[in-house]
Design an enzyme around this catalytic site. Structure first.
Site, PDB file in Angstrom:
ATOM      1  N   SER A 237       0.784  -1.211   0.095  1.00 56.72           N
ATOM      2  CA  SER A 237       0.039  -0.090   0.095  1.00 56.72           C
ATOM      3  C   SER A 237       0.668   1.464   0.075  1.00 56.72           C
ATOM      4  O   SER A 237       2.042   1.197   0.433  1.00 56.72           O
ATOM      5  CB  SER A 237      -0.787   0.117   1.341  1.00 56.72           C
ATOM      6  OG  SER A 237      -1.499   1.381   1.631  1.00 56.72           O
TER       7      SER A 237
ATOM      8  N   TYR B 296      -1.604  -1.375  10.250  1.00 52.83           N
ATOM      9  CA  TYR B 296      -1.813  -1.533   8.899  1.00 52.83           C
ATOM     10  C   TYR B 296      -0.438  -1.066   8.281  1.00 52.83           C
ATOM     11  O   TYR B 296       0.028  -1.608   7.432  1.00 52.83           O
ATOM     12  CB  TYR B 296      -2.927  -0.578   8.396  1.00 52.83           C
ATOM     13  CG  TYR B 296      -3.032  -0.904   6.841  1.00 52.83           C
ATOM     14  CD1 TYR B 296      -3.886  -2.022   6.234  1.00 52.83           C
ATOM     15  CD2 TYR B 296      -2.807  -0.071   5.820  1.00 52.83           C
ATOM     16  CE1 TYR B 296      -4.030  -2.324   5.121  1.00 52.83           C
ATOM     17  CE2 TYR B 296      -2.942  -0.310   4.628  1.00 52.83           C
ATOM     18  CZ  TYR B 296      -3.502  -1.261   4.191  1.00 52.83           C
ATOM     19  OH  TYR B 296      -3.938  -1.451   2.752  1.00 52.83           O
TER      20      TYR B 296
ATOM     21  N   LYS C 246       2.309  -3.152   6.160  1.00 52.54           N
ATOM     22  CA  LYS C 246       2.627  -2.828   4.679  1.00 52.54           C
ATOM     23  C   LYS C 246       4.149  -2.383   4.553  1.00 52.54           C
ATOM     24  O   LYS C 246       4.770  -2.897   3.405  1.00 52.54           O
ATOM     25  CB  LYS C 246       1.629  -1.759   4.184  1.00 52.54           C
ATOM     26  CG  LYS C 246       0.213  -2.234   4.456  1.00 52.54           C
ATOM     27  CD  LYS C 246       0.059  -3.609   3.537  1.00 52.54           C
ATOM     28  CE  LYS C 246      -1.438  -4.131   3.378  1.00 52.54           C
ATOM     29  NZ  LYS C 246      -1.524  -5.361   2.420  1.00 52.54           N
TER      30      LYS C 246
END
Length: 257
Positions: A144, A157, A161
Site C-alpha cells: 500500500s 496497517y 505494509k
C-alpha cells in the site's frame, strides 16, 4: 490486455473473492491462465468463482492466510489440481481498527499483523518452495502507499505494509538464482470495500465528506479502480516485466509524487 499471455500457466490469487483479488483473477483468466482463488469468506468466494468460471478454469479454496496449515493447504491444492504455480498474487489483507497507538490493544495490532504480514510471509514461503523446485515463476505482493509513509491512527496497517515491502526485497534476492521474480504493488486510494469502510472509520458522521477530502488531495482527482490495479499486477506477473524484480510500484494517481 495481451491476449493469451498466461496461456498454459497456473496462477494463485489470495483475497480472491473481491476487490483487487477478484479483478486480478478475472484478468488472468481472460489472458489464458488457470486460476486458484483463495479467500476466508467461503460464501463470497464460491459466488465469485462461479461467476468467473465462465471465463476459464478456476478453483476456489477457502483458507485463512494467517494459519500456517491452511496456507500450506491452498498451495498443495493448487499443485494437486493444476500441477504447478507460475504466478502468485499474494494479496489478502485487512485494514484493522484505526486509532492512536496509545488507544490500540495488543489484539488490534496482532490481528492486522497476522493477516497482512504473517499471511504474506507464509504464502511467500510455500509458493517459493514450489517455484524453486519447478525452476521459476513470478510473485506480486500487495502492500500500500501506507508501506512507504506514515499515517496517524493507522499504525498496525502501516507497519504491516512496510513489512510486506521488506519481505518482497528479501524474496526477490533469494528467488533470483531460481528465475523467480518478486515485486510489490502499493495502491493509494482505490474504490473498493476496504476504502469505503476506511472513510467510515475516518469520519463516522460524514464518510462522504472524508471521501471528498481524500479526492481533493489526489492530483488525478479521483479514486482508482480495482481494474487499474489489475492492469499493473498482471503486467508484473507476466513475461512483459521479465527484468523487473525487487521493486515497489505505486499506483496512487500521483499522490506521493
Amino acid at each position: 490486455m495481451t491476449e493469451g499471455r498466461f496461456e498454459g500457466r497456473v496462477a494463485v490469487v489470495t483475497g480472491g473473492a473481491a476487490g483487487f483479488g477478484r479483478a486480478v483473477g478475472e484478468r488472468l483468466l481472460a489472458d489464458g491462465a488457470r486460476v486458484v482463488l483463495v479467500d476466508r469468506d467461503a460464501e463470497a468466494l464460491t459466488a465469485t468463482a462461479a461467476e468467473l468460471a465462465e471465463r476459464g478454469p478456476v478453483r476456489a479454496v477457502r483458507a485463512d492466510v494467517s494459519q500456517e496449515a491452511e496456507v500450506a493447504g491452498y498451495v498443495a491444492e493448487a499443485v494437486r489440481e493444476f500441477g504447478r504455480i507460475d504466478a502468485f498474487f499474494n494479496n489478502a489483507g485487512i485494514e484493522g481498527r484505526m486509532a492512536p497507538i496509545t488507544e490500540l490493544s495488543v489484539e488490534d495490532f496482532d490481528r492486522v499483523i497476522a493477516v497482512n504480514l504473517r499471511g504474506g510471509f507464509l504464502g511467500l514461503r510455500e509458493v517459493l518452495r514450489v517455484m524453486k523446485e519447478q525452476g521459476g515463476g513470478s510473485i506480486v505482493n500487495t502492500a500500500s502507499m501506507a508501506g512507504i509513509r506514515g499515517s496517524a491512527i493507522f499504525s498496525p496497517y502501516v507497519a504491516s505494509k512496510h513489512g510486506v515491502i521488506g519481505l518482497t526485497r528479501c524474496a526477490a534476492l533469494e528467488g533470483a538464482p531460481y528465475g523467480i521474480r518478486v515485486n510489490t504493488i502499493a495502491p493509494g486510494h482505490i474504490d473498493t470495500r476496504m476504502a469505503r469502510d476506511l472513510t467510515v472509520q475516518v469520519d463516522p458522521d460524514d464518510p462522504q465528506g472524508a471521501y471528498e477530502r481524500a479526492v481533493a488531495r489526489i492530483p488525478l482527482a479521483r479514486y482508482g479502480t480495482a481494474e487499474e490495479v489489475a492492469n499493473l499486477a498482471t503486467w508484473l506477473l507476466s513475461d512483459e516485466a521479465s527484468y523487473v524484480s525487487g521493486a515497489t510500484h505505486l499506483i496512487d494517481g500521483a499522490l506521493n509524487a
